[in-house]
Design a protein around this motif. Sequence first.
Motif, short mmCIF file in Angstrom:
data_model
loop_
_atom_site.label_atom_id
_atom_site.label_comp_id
_atom_site.label_asym_id
_atom_site.label_seq_id
_atom_site.Cartn_x
_atom_site.Cartn_y
_atom_site.Cartn_z
N THR A 1 27.40 33.61 69.49
CA THR A 1 27.42 34.24 70.82
C THR A 1 28.26 35.51 70.82
OG1 THR A 1 27.10 32.09 71.87
CG2 THR A 1 27.96 33.85 73.24
N LEU A 2 29.45 35.45 70.24
CA LEU A 2 30.32 36.64 70.19
C LEU A 2 29.67 37.75 69.39
CD1 LEU A 2 32.95 38.14 70.69
CD2 LEU A 2 33.98 36.87 68.79
N ASN A 3 29.12 37.41 68.24
CA ASN A 3 28.43 38.42 67.42
C ASN A 3 27.28 39.06 68.20
OD1 ASN A 3 27.53 39.48 64.52
ND2 ASN A 3 25.73 38.65 65.52
N GLY A 4 26.50 38.23 68.89
CA GLY A 4 25.35 38.76 69.64
C GLY A 4 25.76 39.73 70.72
N PRO B 1 21.99 42.54 77.23
CA PRO B 1 22.34 41.15 76.89
C PRO B 1 21.95 40.14 77.96
CG PRO B 1 24.27 42.26 77.75
CD PRO B 1 23.16 43.28 77.77
N GLU B 2 21.12 40.54 78.90
CA GLU B 2 20.80 39.68 80.04
C GLU B 2 20.22 38.33 79.60
OE1 GLU B 2 20.61 38.66 84.09
OE2 GLU B 2 21.66 40.29 83.05
N VAL B 3 19.33 38.33 78.59
CA VAL B 3 18.72 37.08 78.14
C VAL B 3 19.79 36.14 77.58
CG1 VAL B 3 16.99 36.03 76.63
CG2 VAL B 3 16.59 38.29 77.57
N GLN B 4 20.74 36.71 76.82
CA GLN B 4 21.82 35.89 76.27
C GLN B 4 22.63 35.24 77.39
OE1 GLN B 4 24.08 38.23 73.23
NE2 GLN B 4 22.44 39.72 73.48
N LEU B 5 22.99 36.04 78.40
CA LEU B 5 23.80 35.52 79.50
C LEU B 5 23.06 34.45 80.29
CD1 LEU B 5 25.39 38.87 80.67
CD2 LEU B 5 26.57 36.98 79.54
N ALA C 1 24.62 28.20 72.35
CA ALA C 1 24.90 29.54 71.84
C ALA C 1 23.69 30.41 72.11
CB ALA C 1 25.18 29.50 70.33
N ALA C 2 23.93 31.70 72.25
CA ALA C 2 22.83 32.65 72.42
C ALA C 2 23.30 34.01 71.96
CB ALA C 2 22.39 32.72 73.89
N GLY C 3 22.45 34.69 71.21
CA GLY C 3 22.84 36.00 70.73
C GLY C 3 21.72 36.73 70.02
N LEU C 4 21.94 38.03 69.87
CA LEU C 4 21.00 38.87 69.14
C LEU C 4 20.91 38.40 67.70
CD1 LEU C 4 19.49 41.56 69.99
CD2 LEU C 4 21.32 42.76 68.74
N ALA D 1 15.10 40.47 68.85
CA ALA D 1 14.98 39.05 69.19
C ALA D 1 16.34 38.46 69.55
CB ALA D 1 14.37 38.27 68.04
N THR D 2 16.34 37.60 70.56
CA THR D 2 17.52 36.82 70.93
C THR D 2 17.26 35.36 70.60
OG1 THR D 2 18.13 38.31 72.74
CG2 THR D 2 18.98 36.07 72.86
N VAL D 3 18.20 34.74 69.89
CA VAL D 3 18.06 33.31 69.57
C VAL D 3 18.99 32.50 70.46
CG1 VAL D 3 17.31 33.70 67.20
CG2 VAL D 3 19.74 33.43 67.67
N MET D 4 18.51 31.36 70.90
CA MET D 4 19.25 30.46 71.78
C MET D 4 19.23 29.07 71.17
SD MET D 4 17.27 32.03 75.04
CE MET D 4 16.18 33.10 74.11
N VAL D 5 20.39 28.47 71.02
CA VAL D 5 20.51 27.13 70.43
C VAL D 5 20.68 26.13 71.57
CG1 VAL D 5 21.84 25.68 68.87
CG2 VAL D 5 21.57 28.13 68.37
N VAL D 6 19.75 25.18 71.64
CA VAL D 6 19.71 24.25 72.78
C VAL D 6 19.58 22.82 72.24
CG1 VAL D 6 18.42 23.60 74.86
CG2 VAL D 6 18.58 26.00 74.20
N VAL D 7 20.33 21.89 72.82
CA VAL D 7 20.21 20.48 72.45
C VAL D 7 18.77 20.03 72.67
CG1 VAL D 7 20.97 18.12 72.99
CG2 VAL D 7 22.62 19.99 72.96
#
Length: 286
Positions: A216-219, A230-234, A243-246, A252-258
């Motif tokens: 997330t911080l890196n993104g 960064p709207e998609v990440q937020l 987590a979510a980040g570039l 592309a933005t990747v999002m880690v979801v349970v």
Amino acid sequence: MMNMKGTGASHGAATIVNAIAMGKGAAFGLDLRTEATVELSEGDGVSVVMDGHPGESTVLAERCVQGVLERVAEGRKYHAEVRTRSQIPISKGLKSSSAAANAIVLATLDALGQEMEPLDAVRIGTRAAVEAKVSITGAFDDACACHLGGMVITDNRSEELLVHENFPDYVRVLIHIPEFTVRKADLPRERIKAVSGLVDLAFHHALEGDRHRALTLNGLCYSTALGLDPEVQLKALMNGALAAGLSGTGPATVMVVVEDKVKEFTEAMSGYDLLEVRVRNPEGRA
């Protein structure tokens, strides 16, 4: 001589820490596949067909084949016909070049009946990527994640694998892929340098096992440096993503979801087209 044919495969990956700022990076494997076939015959030169991408540069593929031949063919010359096909979108930050390089190197080795230590094969591809100008650092972190699966942390300058472990398999990765591309030649180096201290902090989070905070911080750092929204990440973080980040230099933005929260998450993110992908961990490794 009879024609010699080989096949190879690799996979996509996503960024945890982008190595451009500091020369050290982290990434994890995605279950998006790239396949290559290489046929060697008498003669010299390399011809390349990239299924679905006829306009893309073939320099990387050529350099991968040449790199293998220089290493193991003992001066013998061959003409190589290379064909690739891939599930990985090109120039979106999902490591299409690293996966292609790995697959072509492995297919060329297979055609020659040769085997090589995994990291040695990866290094042929990373050097080819620098020579072909598709990567700034050679992207050793990305190439390792594509080839080995799981999470890797690397020093790209020395091409050393520092950490290799499984990524949690109770998560899914949701990816938002804008239509535009970000080409490496256009990167604002001074802006990236300005956030390097924060990227270094993200790297240390990754080393300490806090991969979600690192991603997330890196993104957020790279989105700011590259002028990407960064709207998609937020929104992803607001809706429960771990987590979510570039990824890479985007877009592309990747999002880690349970895993059991994916349906709820995608409904909350219904304004965005999201690709759901499984994490790829090393085969046979618990």
